[in-house]
Design an enzyme around this catalytic site. Structure first.
Site, short mmCIF file in Angstrom:
data_model
loop_
_atom_site.label_atom_id
_atom_site.label_comp_id
_atom_site.label_asym_id
_atom_site.label_seq_id
_atom_site.Cartn_x
_atom_site.Cartn_y
_atom_site.Cartn_z
CG ASP A 161 2.96 6.25 -7.99
OD1 ASP A 161 1.73 6.34 -6.72
OD2 ASP A 161 3.68 5.11 -7.98
CD GLU A 176 1.39 8.08 -3.78
OE1 GLU A 176 0.59 7.01 -2.19
OE2 GLU A 176 2.05 7.85 -4.80
N GLY A 212 -7.14 -0.03 -0.95
CA GLY A 212 -6.56 -1.29 -1.64
C GLY A 212 -4.99 -2.19 -1.12
#
Length: 635
Positions: free
Chosen positions: A280, A317, A415
């Site tokens: 992440d 990411e 989201g």
């Protein structure tokens, strides 16, 4: 069985990070005759274990580099315990393998043994990934590892070969995206016990599906993360990150921090047979060490997998468009296998849904810019970005295109929208299928977000389950995030943004699998199965096949796969994302076979087949509305 830990005097924690600390994993490590405990607590004078149901606490011995260790004979699986450093209250173990009562409760000693049947499994081929991202808690009504396992035959039939689990490190409350990690080694108890996660991975391998895990090493959750209480050096004294103090990767005490992170990465590969990690927000991992943590982590994951005769992959990411992430050591790169490349997503959203707020202001969505993005891997290769107010990106020339992970939806891009809207909620079905075909025809690695394959009607919202005070702040912060968006300039509109703390927000995000049996969802699912089948099996859609991407009109893009020489078969994917367009292809041969069209009546309830006119030297395709087609071009 490991030997009893050393009783040597604990040394000072060094500031130099050129070496790697390798004393073994933290936490409670089960043996046949007892359990070894290992805890990083560099500033503690003493460390005690409080065993549930036992008498006096047990003292661990100081060990080098700020560790405490100890062996407790006869202590087996299922024992529950807490740790106490000096005069602090007893707390959960930051290296806990399971938190049966939640992140604030006692830790449990876990038996890692499992009857694995995947000895022949060799792991995923990084050149041929078809990734399916899912959130365990909302993937089904049950929201468990077992329920995901029960859907594995469906995923195999769909044509994906990798599932990516959103973070499962245990978190506060009973619902969370997973990006508020409390216990980095403990699979979230609300999804099931650790052995159920092992069963999920084992059954996935039996069906030829790899399992990778999203992990968070850039911050700790705002509640229930006890690591910093034992290891204050986890956070930098000098740097701030998006979530507060940055993780200390290169300052005094960072050697112990790196040890904890690297052992966590190894743990998921070793103890759960996972096939890799998605890291992440790696752009927030600031590290000036001689060897960057990302390079060291990638090597550790590969080493752990090789020891078991398998391959493993590491995907970053990262919003910097930094080619170094995926270049090899010879090019002074970190050697990761792939990186999320969001420029493609942003161009598609701009082209199809007209997004212009926030970072979308940097993207035109024109066929020319979309084609340029797909040719290079990302759009920004050093140009000035209006959103970032600086030059952004590097030149990825020579980087294999399969190292760029593309999507038209993912958990963030759905989201982080105010009402959790999916692309199919905002564009017509022909446009959605056209964008889907483009995603799956390009040489870059495709990622699907759960439910995308049937154009799910459910949103995917941001949800949490924090205590009342923290929960109130999260709700206020969530609504404040959208103040800069035109649609939410009015405070009343912002107040209508779903409350992350409301359980109804979580419930609304659960997939409704009954949708797959009704139109138009069933037709979209048939399209995805057909397109993923082509992607997985057609020789001209494999990663090694050369590709070319060109703008073919105002809103049309062409993708060519195959050798450039005369007499060779080639594949052409033509996609029109808006309006009505006539596309003409100059060709050397005279034949063209339609392999797949978004206007097939089995995919589209009101099919409007366009016109395909194949003549010597050219092929003309007329789109009556947005759509896409795959053509096999003869010699």
């Amino acid at each position: 069985m490991s030997p009893s830990p050393s009783r040597s005097t604990r040394g000072r924690l060094p500031a130099d990070t050129s070496g790697t600390l390798s004393p073994g994993a933290p936490g409670a490590l089960l043996h046949d005759d007892g359990t070894t405990f290992r805890v990083g607590a560099p500033f503690a004078r003493r460390l005690l274990i409080h065993l549930e149901g036992a008498g006096l606490p047990i003292a661990l011995e100081p060990a080098p580099h700020g560790l405490f260790e100890g062996f407790v004979p006869g202590l087996g699986a299922g024992a529950r315990y807490q740790l106490q450093a000096d005069d602090m209250v007893p707390m959960p173990d930051p290296g806990s393998r399971f938190q049966p009562g939640g992140v604030h409760g006692p830790s449990e000693v876990i038996d890692p043994r499992f009857e694995w049947t995947d000895a022949a499994w060799r792991g995923p081929d990084p050149r041929a990934l078809r990734i399916y991202e899912l959130h365990v808690g909302t993937f089904s009504r049950a929201g468990t590892y077992d329920e995901v396992a029960s859907r594995l035959p469906y995923l195999a039939d769909l044509g994906v070969n990798v599932i990516e689990l959103m973070p499962i490190a245990d978190f506060p409350g009973n619902r969370n995206w997973g990006y508020d990690p409390g216990a980095l080694f403990a699979p979230a108890r609300c999804y099931g016990r650790p052995e159920r996660l092992r069963r999920l991975v084992n059954e996935a391998h039996a069906l030829g599906i790899a399992v990778i895990l999203d992990v968070v090493y850039n911050h700790l959750g705002p509640d229930g993360a006890y690591l910093a209480a034992f290891m204050p050096s986890f956070f930098s004294e000098e740097r701030e990150g998006p979530w507060g103090r940055a993780v200390n990767l290169d300052g005094p005490g960072s050697e112990l921090v790196r040890w904890f992170i690297l052992e966590n990465a190894r743990y998921w590969i070793r103890d759960f047979h996972l096939d890799g990690l998605r890291l992440d927000a790696t752009h927030t991992l600031e590290d000036r060490s001689p060897r960057h943590l990302l390079e060291e982590l990638g090597a550790a994951v590969r080493e752990e997998a090789r020891a078991a005769g398998r391959r493993a992959i590491v995907i970053a990411e990262d919003d910097r468009n930094l080619d170094r992430l995926v270049r090899g050591e010879a090019e002074r790169g970190y050697g990761l296998d792939a990186v999320w490349a969001d420029d493609f997503h942003h161009q598609v959203r701009s082209a199809t849904a007209g997004d212009k707020d926030g970072y979308y202001a940097d993207y035109t969505g024109t066929a020319r810019d979309l084609a340029a993005t797909a040719r290079r891997g990302w759009f920004y290769t050093g140009q000035y970005s209006r959103h970032h107010k600086r030059a952004r990106g590097t030149n990825p020339s020579g980087v294999p295109l399969e190292r760029f992970v593309y999507c038209i939806q993912n958990h963030d891009q759905v989201g982080n929208r105010a009402v959790g809207g999916r692309l199919n909620h905002q564009v017509d079905l022909p446009v959605y299928l056209a964008a889907s075909l483009l995603l799956l025809a390009l040489p870059e690695t495709p990622l699907l977000f759960m439910g995308q394959e049937w154009a799910a009607g459910t949103p995917f919202l941001y949800f949490t389950d924090h205590g009342p005070e923290l929960g109130r702040l999260v709700t206020e912060g969530r609504r404040r995030e959208f103040s800069g968006f035109a649609a939410f300039a009015d405070p009343a509109a912002r107040d209508a943004v779903p409350d992350p703390q409301d359980e109804a927000t979580f419930e609304a995000s659960r997939l409704r699998w009954e949708e797959t049996q009704v139109e138009p969802h069933a037709g979209v699912l048939r399209f995805y199965r057909a397109m993923l089948g082509l992607r997985g099996h057609h020789p001209l859609l494999q990663a090694s096949v050369p590709s070319r991407v060109e703008a073919m009109g105002e809103a049309s893009v062409g993708v060519w796969r195959g050798e450039a020489g005369e007499g060779d078969l080639k594949l052409a994917a033509l996609v029109c994302l808006a309006g009505v367009e006539r596309v003409e292809l100059p060709v050397t041969g005279s034949g063209a076979e339609l392999l797949l069209s978004t206007e097939d009546p089995s995919f589209m309830p009101d099919a409007r087949p366009g016109n395909l006119d194949a003549r010597p030297g050219r092929i003309i395709v007329e789109f009556a509305r947005p759509g896409g087609a795959i053509l096999l071009l003869g010699p």
